[in-house]
Design a protein around this motif. Structure first.
Motif, PDB file in Angstrom:
ATOM      1  N   ASP A  10       0.862  -1.179   0.000  1.00  0.00           N
ATOM      2  CA  ASP A  10       0.000   0.000   0.000  1.00  0.00           C
ATOM      3  C   ASP A  10       0.901   1.232   0.000  1.00  0.00           C
ATOM      4  N   ILE A  11       0.906   1.964  -1.123  1.00  0.00           N
ATOM      5  CA  ILE A  11       1.751   3.162  -1.243  1.00  0.00           C
ATOM      6  C   ILE A  11       0.965   4.379  -0.773  1.00  0.00           C
ATOM      7  N   LEU A  18       3.935  -2.957   3.581  1.00  0.00           N
ATOM      8  CA  LEU A  18       4.074  -4.221   2.857  1.00  0.00           C
ATOM      9  C   LEU A  18       3.724  -5.368   3.793  1.00  0.00           C
ATOM     10  N   GLY A  19       3.086  -6.402   3.245  1.00  0.00           N
ATOM     11  CA  GLY A  19       2.787  -7.604   4.019  1.00  0.00           C
ATOM     12  C   GLY A  19       2.930  -8.846   3.159  1.00  0.00           C
ATOM     13  N   THR A  32       6.689  -1.511   7.477  1.00  0.00           N
ATOM     14  CA  THR A  32       6.329  -0.164   7.030  1.00  0.00           C
ATOM     15  C   THR A  32       7.609   0.629   6.823  1.00  0.00           C
ATOM     16  N   VAL A  33       7.721   1.256   5.667  1.00  0.00           N
ATOM     17  CA  VAL A  33       8.895   2.083   5.372  1.00  0.00           C
ATOM     18  C   VAL A  33       8.416   3.486   4.989  1.00  0.00           C
ATOM     19  N   GLU A  34       9.273   4.464   5.151  1.00  0.00           N
ATOM     20  CA  GLU A  34       8.905   5.839   4.796  1.00  0.00           C
ATOM     21  C   GLU A  34       8.857   6.001   3.280  1.00  0.00           C
ATOM     22  N   ILE A  55      11.367  -8.181   3.360  1.00  0.00           N
ATOM     23  CA  ILE A  55      10.193  -8.937   3.822  1.00  0.00           C
ATOM     24  C   ILE A  55      10.182 -10.367   3.267  1.00  0.00           C
ATOM     25  N   ASP A  56      10.899 -10.567   2.156  1.00  0.00           N
ATOM     26  CA  ASP A  56      10.954 -11.886   1.507  1.00  0.00           C
ATOM     27  C   ASP A  56      12.400 -12.236   1.147  1.00  0.00           C
ATOM     28  N   PRO A  57      13.262 -12.368   2.167  1.00  0.00           N
ATOM     29  CA  PRO A  57      14.694 -12.569   1.879  1.00  0.00           C
ATOM     30  C   PRO A  57      14.987 -13.872   1.137  1.00  0.00           C
TER      31      PRO A  57
END
Length: 298
Positions: A10-11, A18-19, A32-34, A55-57
């Motif tokens: 969600d931008i 992100l999830g 959550t990132v800025e 989130i998905d390494p």
């Protein structure tokens, strides 16, 4: 891989959520990132790609869904415009992300994502026909018809906050004058009162007469705005989300009075007005659902 997973994104103007989701909607990890400033398409892409790696390494996910603050094209490939983000016009975001990540990607308007999220796991999960109104910095909307998101022939349907409310009202970024957004958004509330919605909610909770009167006026305006939507769509329910919905209990009664007064009973029989259930995660959840639908359609 045991069970496939997707990423929902969600931008927003200040944050990107992100999830990682399983097929039943369980969020396995979120971040959550800025939002970079200025939030140009290239800068946002770089931040998203970096966040996906976090989130998905182990590269377990198979698809990405993205909610955008503006309409996408009907195929869910191109971000047509984002009024409040610089340089966003006909941006092929899905293609960019597919090149960078190798994952099937679909994009959609953020309010549409929130509607899909509420239909999947929230207030609309037992409903086939409802509309979602998100009362935030702006006013967004989503239309769910026969259990499916309605986006119209070009992908831009459901801009419910941009319907005309007062032809002599304040100008709107959309070009419309006196749109519902100019009366129901957080920006409109600030303009009308000089206060934040959460302040007005706290004052109303404490019994402040001025705040209670404001919410009554707000509910009246919202109710009048909803009348046109009810006549056109006769939904089973209207789901109200976004930051302003925290004061739902203070504005709902006045909105209902206007709807009962102005809408013929044949168009509102059984109509429910419900608070959204997924809060700030609705857009991310709905974006993940759209990613699952994209995979199923391929």
């Amino acid at each position: 891989m045991d069970q496939p997973e997707v990423i929902g994104i969600d931008i927003g103007g200040t944050a990107i959520k992100l999830g990682r989701f399983s097929q039943d909607g369980t969020c396995l990890k979120c971040l959550t990132v800025e939002t970079p400033q200025p939030a140009t398409p290239e800068a946002v892409l770089a931040v998203i790609v970096d966040a996906i790696a976090q989130i998905d390494p182990d590269n377990q996910t198979i698809a990405i869904g993205v909610g955008m603050p503006g309409p996408a094209d009907a195929s869910g490939r191109i971000a047509k415009i984002a009024i409040n983000l610089p340089g966003w016009q006909d941006v092929p975001l899905a293609e960019w992300l597919e090149i960078k990540t190798g994952k099937t990607t679909v994009i959609a308007n953020d309010a549409n994502c929130a509607g899909v999220g509420e239909a999947w796991l929230g207030a609309g999960r037992n409903l086939q026909n409802f509309i979602l109104l998100t009362l935030g910095t702006g006013v967004g909307g989503a239309i769910i018809l026969d259990g499916k998101l309605f986006i119209g022939h070009q992908g831009a349907a459901g801009e419910l906050g941009l319907i005309s409310f007062n032809p002599e009202g304040p100008m709107c970024n959309s070009g419309n004058q006196g749109s519902l957004e100019q009366y129901a958004s957080i920006i409109a509330i600030r303009r009308r009162t000089g206060k934040e919605p959460d302040q007005l909610g706290a004052l109303a909770q404490a019994g402040d007469a001025e705040a209670l009167a404001f919410w009554q006026e707000y509910g009246r305006d919202l109710g009048i705005g909803l009348v046109s939507l009810i006549y056109v769509l006769t939904p089973q329910a209207i789901v109200i989300g976004g930051g302003v919905s925290a004061s739902f209990e203070f504005f709902l009664p006045a909105a209902k009075v206007e709807i009962d007064r102005r809408v013929m009973y044949t168009s509102r029989t059984g109509l429910q007005i419900l608070p959204a259930q997924l809060g700030n995660s609705a857009g991310m959840v709905g974006a993940a659902k759209l990613a699952w639908q994209k995979i199923a359609a391929e």
